[in-house]
Write a protein that holds these residues in place. Structure first.
Motif, PDB file in Angstrom:
ATOM      1  N   CYS A  27      -8.143   3.188  -2.395  1.00 60.77           N
ATOM      2  CA  CYS A  27      -6.919   2.323  -2.660  1.00 60.77           C
ATOM      3  C   CYS A  27      -7.672   0.763  -2.411  1.00 60.77           C
ATOM      4  O   CYS A  27      -8.794   0.550  -2.332  1.00 60.77           O
ATOM      5  CB  CYS A  27      -5.827   2.345  -1.396  1.00 60.77           C
ATOM      6  SG  CYS A  27      -6.040   1.411   0.014  1.00 60.77           S
ATOM      7  N   LEU A  29      -7.499  -1.645  -0.414  1.00 66.82           N
ATOM      8  CA  LEU A  29      -8.077  -2.051   0.851  1.00 66.82           C
ATOM      9  C   LEU A  29      -9.659  -1.881   0.829  1.00 66.82           C
ATOM     10  O   LEU A  29     -10.537  -2.625   1.661  1.00 66.82           O
ATOM     11  CB  LEU A  29      -7.570  -1.474   2.051  1.00 66.82           C
ATOM     12  CG  LEU A  29      -6.068  -1.548   2.163  1.00 66.82           C
ATOM     13  CD1 LEU A  29      -5.589  -1.232   3.727  1.00 66.82           C
ATOM     14  CD2 LEU A  29      -5.701  -3.198   2.206  1.00 66.82           C
ATOM     15  N   HIS A 164      -0.961   1.692   0.821  1.00 62.31           N
ATOM     16  CA  HIS A 164      -2.293   1.476   1.830  1.00 62.31           C
ATOM     17  C   HIS A 164      -2.081   1.838   2.930  1.00 62.31           C
ATOM     18  O   HIS A 164      -1.844   1.370   4.014  1.00 62.31           O
ATOM     19  CB  HIS A 164      -2.531  -0.203   1.852  1.00 62.31           C
ATOM     20  CG  HIS A 164      -2.473  -0.844   0.392  1.00 62.31           C
ATOM     21  ND1 HIS A 164      -3.531  -0.523  -0.768  1.00 62.31           N
ATOM     22  CD2 HIS A 164      -1.637  -1.522  -0.514  1.00 62.31           C
ATOM     23  CE1 HIS A 164      -3.265  -1.120  -1.831  1.00 62.31           C
ATOM     24  NE2 HIS A 164      -2.008  -1.802  -1.628  1.00 62.31           N
ATOM     25  N   PHE A 167      -3.184  -0.077   6.182  1.00 64.30           N
ATOM     26  CA  PHE A 167      -3.100  -1.615   6.280  1.00 64.30           C
ATOM     27  C   PHE A 167      -2.825  -2.089   7.520  1.00 64.30           C
ATOM     28  O   PHE A 167      -2.992  -2.921   8.248  1.00 64.30           O
ATOM     29  CB  PHE A 167      -1.936  -2.019   5.433  1.00 64.30           C
ATOM     30  CG  PHE A 167      -1.609  -3.385   5.344  1.00 64.30           C
ATOM     31  CD1 PHE A 167      -2.495  -4.487   4.906  1.00 64.30           C
ATOM     32  CD2 PHE A 167      -0.428  -3.858   5.754  1.00 64.30           C
ATOM     33  CE1 PHE A 167      -2.036  -5.923   5.244  1.00 64.30           C
ATOM     34  CE2 PHE A 167      -0.014  -5.061   6.250  1.00 64.30           C
ATOM     35  CZ  PHE A 167      -0.944  -6.220   5.746  1.00 64.30           C
ATOM     36  N   LEU A 299      -0.819  -6.983  -2.252  1.00 62.94           N
ATOM     37  CA  LEU A 299      -1.477  -5.962  -2.036  1.00 62.94           C
ATOM     38  C   LEU A 299      -1.197  -4.858  -2.978  1.00 62.94           C
ATOM     39  O   LEU A 299      -0.199  -4.066  -3.174  1.00 62.94           O
ATOM     40  CB  LEU A 299      -1.059  -5.251  -0.757  1.00 62.94           C
ATOM     41  CG  LEU A 299      -1.488  -6.085   0.597  1.00 62.94           C
ATOM     42  CD1 LEU A 299      -0.777  -5.507   1.864  1.00 62.94           C
ATOM     43  CD2 LEU A 299      -2.998  -6.257   0.676  1.00 62.94           C
ATOM     44  N   ASN A 302      -4.797  -0.638  -6.487  1.00 62.81           N
ATOM     45  CA  ASN A 302      -5.412   0.881  -6.516  1.00 62.81           C
ATOM     46  C   ASN A 302      -5.970   1.055  -7.887  1.00 62.81           C
ATOM     47  O   ASN A 302      -5.926   0.397  -8.938  1.00 62.81           O
ATOM     48  CB  ASN A 302      -4.179   1.823  -6.284  1.00 62.81           C
ATOM     49  CG  ASN A 302      -3.793   1.505  -4.767  1.00 62.81           C
ATOM     50  OD1 ASN A 302      -4.376   0.814  -3.995  1.00 62.81           O
ATOM     51  ND2 ASN A 302      -2.814   2.131  -4.157  1.00 62.81           N
TER      52      ASN A 302
END
Length: 433
Positions: A27, A29, A164, A167, A299, A302
């Protein structure tokens, strides 16, 4: 015979069964604190993994064979067939783009040489952000700044926990801060119905507020919130089914906060004119910065989407949805959207790259297709050529850009398989043409 497999290098798999400080590419992040182990069945996530990490690292990718029209062949034969198809194409469409920085570099070089179009599978969501950035500008935070400074998080119509999973754990509910030894509790606000709040718990979480409107009416809440902040409140008792008193209370909260952060995920805003929501949030953030401080935080990222956009920009000067058909980079966000081109009969070959998730399968198409995909990739139809490829960060080394576009992280070769990288295969084709 050509050796199509990747060369060994600094990213070779570690000898120890225990592996620490692993970066996860599954992902945007790119959490880099995972711990892994290796046994006779393969890789195991032992610490700090989420469901995406477990599904990604622990998948069995062994046994996949290259294919031509559904028939198993050797890699040499499949590569020659792919090279012939690309070399004969007048307008190849390079889509999917689920790969790392090196893979995207190879795609760009091949598209440049063959006069192709380049577009990521998740571009439509990204363009809800791009259109606002290009036309109005914005004030954005980073993961690190939000983690250390934000005292209010406003989640705008997005199921961040689904997209995510870590997160809230990694950014919102952190017990320490770089700025103070005793960080205060945080308020988390959800705008929209049905958003997963299960991860919003722990010592840093204070109030949890929900404004439960339908997701396609989130823009109405943001517009009313902006009107309150600007001192021009709207009339009526409610907006989008939410009491206006709750909207007014949120406006007061944002104005009193030290650093409110509005977070959203472009893939979640999948309704008509969703880019207007992003535009309104961006304008609201600007208004809050007149007398205080606030920021946005988009956000997505991906399937290597952030890496794809960044490499396209620094190598061509343009973002994705760009064509080399004229002999030079030509950017058009509508004209060079591959789904639209396929629907209108443009292009004569689809080249699809998907190395992270089996869910990023190519669309059904009437034109020939070449798929460089992770084993188990969901296919709408049998491609002309299928070549299984490794995953950066599991089967070979690489590098990926984090969702906030400020950090690139190295991905290690964990030795899960000997599948070749997209970068090496596409680079070999480019050299052979």
């Amino acid at each position: 015979m050509t050796n199509w497999t990747q060369a060994k290098g600094p990213g070779d798999s570690p000898k120890s069964n225990a592996i620490t400080d692993v970066a996860c590419p599954f992902c945007g992040l790119v959490c880099d604190d995972l711990e892994m182990a290796r046994d006779e069945t393969g890789l195991k996530v032992t610490k700090n993994g989420c469901e995406k990490a477990v599904a990604g690292f622990e998948r069995n990718v062994n046994g996949a064979k290259p294919q031509i029209e559904g028939r198993d062949v050797d890699l040499e034969t499949a590569m020659r067939a792919a090279t012939d198809l690309i070399g004969a194409s007048k307008l190849p469409l390079y889509g999917g783009l689920g790969t790392d920085v090196d893979g995207i570099r190879a795609v760009m070089a091949l598209a440049d040489k063959t006069g192709g179009v380049v577009d990521h599978a998740l571009s439509e969501g990204q363009y809800r952000n791009f259109r606002v950035l290009q036309t109005r500008g914005w004030v954005m935070s980073t993961l690190t700044e939000a983690r250390n400074r934000a005292d209010v998080f406003i989640i705008v119509g997005s199921d961040l926990h689904k997209l995510h999973p870590r997160f809230f754990e990694r950014i919102v509910n952190v017990e320490t801060s770089l700025l103070t030894e005793q960080p205060a509790k945080r308020t988390v606000v959800f705008i929209g119905k049905g958003l997963d709040q299960s991860a919003v718990k722990g010592p840093r979480i204070g109030n949890i507020i929900t404004l439960p409107c339908e997701l396609n009416r989130v823009g109405e809440i943001i517009a009313a919130l902006a009107a309150e902040v600007r001192g021009a409140p709207i009339g009526g008792d409610n907006v989008a089914g939410v009491p206006i008193a709750d909207v007014r209370a949120l406006a007061e909260l944002c104005q009193k906060a030290a650093y409110p952060v509005f977070a959203w995920a472009p893939p979640s805003l999948a309704f008509d004119n969703a880019d207007l929501v992003v535009s309104m949030v961006s304008d609201l953030v600007k208004d809050l910065n007149v007398k205080g401080r606030a920021a946005g935080l988009a956000l997505g990222g991906n399937e290597g989407a952030i890496s794809a956009g960044a490499v396209s920009s620094w190598q061509s000067g343009y973002p994705l949805r760009m064509s080399f058909a004229s002999g030079k980079p030509d950017y058009d966000a509508l004209r060079y959207a591959i789904p639209n081109m396929l629907a209108t009969g443009q292009g004569d070959l689809l080249v699809w790259i998907a190395s992270f998730s089996p869910d990023l399968g190519p669309p059904a198409t009437k034109i020939p297709s070449i798929v460089f995909g992770t084993p188990g990739l969901k296919l709408a139809q049998t491609p002309s050529v299928y070549i299984p490829i490794g995953t950066p960060g599991a089967d070979h080394g690489g590098r990926i850009i984090r969702v906030d576009n400020v950090v690139s992280l190295p991905l290690r070769n964990l030795g899960r398989s000997s599948l070749p990288s997209a970068a090496n295969l596409l680079g070999a084709i480019e050299l052979a043409l």
